[in-house]
Design a protein around this motif. Structure first.
Motif, PDB file in Angstrom:
ATOM      1  N   ASN A 168      11.732  -0.628   6.910  1.00 26.00           N
ATOM      2  CA  ASN A 168      11.674   0.671   6.258  1.00 26.00           C
ATOM      3  C   ASN A 168      12.532   1.707   6.976  1.00 26.00           C
ATOM      4  O   ASN A 168      13.185   2.531   6.339  1.00 26.00           O
ATOM      5  CB  ASN A 168      10.220   1.138   6.179  1.00 26.00           C
TER       6      ASN A 168
ATOM      7  N   LYS B 164      -3.879   0.376  -2.454  1.00 28.15           N
ATOM      8  CA  LYS B 164      -3.722  -0.589  -1.361  1.00 28.15           C
ATOM      9  C   LYS B 164      -3.328  -1.935  -1.961  1.00 28.15           C
ATOM     10  O   LYS B 164      -3.480  -2.162  -3.168  1.00 28.15           O
ATOM     11  CB  LYS B 164      -4.994  -0.684  -0.527  1.00 28.15           C
TER      12      LYS B 164
ATOM     13  N   ILE C 211       5.756   2.679  -6.017  1.00 22.91           N
ATOM     14  CA  ILE C 211       4.824   2.901  -4.919  1.00 22.91           C
ATOM     15  C   ILE C 211       5.642   3.345  -3.714  1.00 22.91           C
ATOM     16  O   ILE C 211       6.546   2.627  -3.276  1.00 22.91           O
ATOM     17  CB  ILE C 211       4.020   1.626  -4.569  1.00 22.91           C
ATOM     18  N   VAL C 212       5.328   4.524  -3.199  1.00 28.09           N
ATOM     19  CA  VAL C 212       5.989   5.028  -1.999  1.00 28.09           C
ATOM     20  C   VAL C 212       5.177   4.519  -0.817  1.00 28.09           C
ATOM     21  O   VAL C 212       4.017   4.898  -0.655  1.00 28.09           O
ATOM     22  CB  VAL C 212       6.063   6.571  -2.000  1.00 28.09           C
ATOM     23  N   PRO C 213       5.742   3.615   0.006  1.00 30.52           N
ATOM     24  CA  PRO C 213       4.981   3.027   1.112  1.00 30.52           C
ATOM     25  C   PRO C 213       4.453   4.095   2.078  1.00 30.52           C
ATOM     26  O   PRO C 213       5.144   5.070   2.369  1.00 30.52           O
ATOM     27  CB  PRO C 213       5.998   2.125   1.816  1.00 30.52           C
ATOM     28  N   THR C 214       3.229   3.892   2.539  1.00 31.09           N
ATOM     29  CA  THR C 214       2.627   4.829   3.491  1.00 31.09           C
ATOM     30  C   THR C 214       2.685   4.309   4.920  1.00 31.09           C
ATOM     31  O   THR C 214       2.279   5.002   5.843  1.00 31.09           O
ATOM     32  CB  THR C 214       1.162   5.124   3.125  1.00 31.09           C
ATOM     33  N   THR C 215       3.175   3.084   5.089  1.00 35.97           N
ATOM     34  CA  THR C 215       3.317   2.525   6.434  1.00 35.97           C
ATOM     35  C   THR C 215       4.718   1.932   6.566  1.00 35.97           C
ATOM     36  O   THR C 215       5.417   1.733   5.584  1.00 35.97           O
ATOM     37  CB  THR C 215       2.289   1.407   6.710  1.00 35.97           C
ATOM     38  N   ASP C 216       5.094   1.652   7.782  1.00 36.59           N
ATOM     39  CA  ASP C 216       6.402   1.054   8.030  1.00 36.59           C
ATOM     40  C   ASP C 216       6.324  -0.460   8.215  1.00 36.59           C
ATOM     41  O   ASP C 216       7.267  -1.072   8.698  1.00 36.59           O
ATOM     42  CB  ASP C 216       7.046   1.691   9.266  1.00 36.59           C
TER      43      ASP C 216
ATOM     44  N   LEU D  73      -3.664   6.903  -4.156  1.00 37.07           N
ATOM     45  CA  LEU D  73      -3.258   6.062  -3.039  1.00 37.07           C
ATOM     46  C   LEU D  73      -3.785   4.663  -3.329  1.00 37.07           C
ATOM     47  O   LEU D  73      -4.992   4.474  -3.493  1.00 37.07           O
ATOM     48  CB  LEU D  73      -3.853   6.605  -1.738  1.00 37.07           C
TER      49      LEU D  73
ATOM     50  N   SER E  92       0.842  -1.196   0.000  1.00 39.56           N
ATOM     51  CA  SER E  92       0.000   0.000   0.000  1.00 39.56           C
ATOM     52  C   SER E  92       0.875   1.242   0.000  1.00 39.56           C
ATOM     53  O   SER E  92       1.925   1.273   0.639  1.00 39.56           O
ATOM     54  CB  SER E  92      -0.904   0.012   1.238  1.00 39.56           C
ATOM     55  N   GLY E  93       0.426   2.263  -0.740  1.00 38.71           N
ATOM     56  CA  GLY E  93       1.195   3.498  -0.769  1.00 38.71           C
ATOM     57  C   GLY E  93       0.739   4.449  -1.845  1.00 38.71           C
ATOM     58  O   GLY E  93      -0.309   4.266  -2.466  1.00 38.71           O
ATOM     59  N   VAL E  94       1.558   5.452  -2.080  1.00 40.92           N
ATOM     60  CA  VAL E  94       1.285   6.478  -3.078  1.00 40.92           C
ATOM     61  C   VAL E  94       1.891   6.038  -4.402  1.00 40.92           C
ATOM     62  O   VAL E  94       3.080   5.725  -4.479  1.00 40.92           O
ATOM     63  CB  VAL E  94       1.871   7.843  -2.635  1.00 40.92           C
TER      64      VAL E  94
END
Length: 188
Positions: free
Chosen positions: A136, A178, A62-67, A176, A37-39
Motif C-alpha cells: 500500500n 471487514k 473499499i478504501v483500505p484502513t490498514t497497510d 466500515l 477491510s476498509g471504508v
C-alpha cells in the motif's frame, strides 16, 4: 517434521515468503463478500473514468484502513484471469458470476511493482483464500489511489444485483466493512 516446522509451513512458503492465513467466514453461493477491510464507497465515488459508469460491472469500492495489503477471495470459484501486473483478478463462480477484484486506480502503470499474485489462472479458490498481496505504501508513494474495487462484471446475467454492503460501524459517516462482510447478492 516437528510441530514448529508444521506450524511454520502453514505461514511460510518453500521460498521463504510469508503465506497469509485464510480468512474464515460463512458464505452463500449467491453472495459476494468484502475482499479487504476498509471504508465502503459507491463506484460513483471512485475517481476513475470507467468504474463510475459501470463499464466494469456493478459493485463497490473499499478504501483500505490498514497497510497489510492482502486481498482475499470474495467468492468461491475458479480464477479466470490474473493481470500480468498482478493488480487485478477475475473469479468465475459455478453460479455464473464473474467477479473482478481490482487494486488501485492507475496502478497498472506500476508494472507489477509492489504486487504479488498468490494464485494463477485456472486455480480453484475458496471464499476467504488469499489471492494477492500489495504494498500500500508503494501505491501511495507512486501517487495512485489505493481503493480496491469489487464488482460483478456480468450483472446482466442476473435479474437483480442487490447492494447489501453496510455495517453498524461508521468511519467518517461511511460504513466500515471487514473481510467477509457481504457486499452483493444476485438473483437469477
Amino acid at each position: 517434521m516437528g510441530l514448529l516446522d508444521k506450524f511454520k509451513s502453514k505461514f511460510v512458503s518453500a521460498e521463504g515468503k510469508a503465506n497469509p492465513p485464510e480468512a474464515s467466514f460463512a458464505t452463500r453461493s449467491d453472495a459476494v463478500y468484502a475482499p479487504i477491510s476498509g471504508v465502503l464507497v459507491s463506484l460513483q465515488e471512485v475517481k476513475d473514468e470507467v468504474l463510475p459508469v459501470g463499464l466494469l460491472g456493478d459493485g463497490y469500492g473499499i478504501v483500505p484502513t490498514t497497510d497489510t495489503g492482502i486481498i482475499y477471495s470474495p467468492v468461491s470459484g475458479r480464477v479466470g484471469a490474473v493481470t500480468t501486473t498482478n493488480h487485478s483478478i477475475v473469479i468465475a463462480t459455478d453460479e455464473g458470476m464473474e467477479v473482478l477484484v481490482h487494486v488501485g486506480i492507475g496502478t497498472v502503470n506500476m508494472k507489477g511493482k509492489g504486487f504479488n499474485s498468490l494464485v494463477k489462472m485456472g486455480d480453484a479458490v475458496r471464499a476467504g483464500q488469499p489471492l494477492l498481496t500489495f504494498d500500500n505504501a508503494s501505491i501511495k508513494l507512486a501517487g495512485y489511489d489505493d481503493v480496491v474495487t469489487c464488482t460483478i462484471s456480468n450483472p446482466d446475467a442476473f435479474s437483480k444485483v442487490e447492494h447489501v454492503g453496510d455495517s453498524g460501524t461508521l468511519l467518517g459517516g461511511r460504513p466500515l466493512v471487514k473481510i467477509g462482510d457481504p457486499l452483493l447478492v444476485v438473483k437469477k
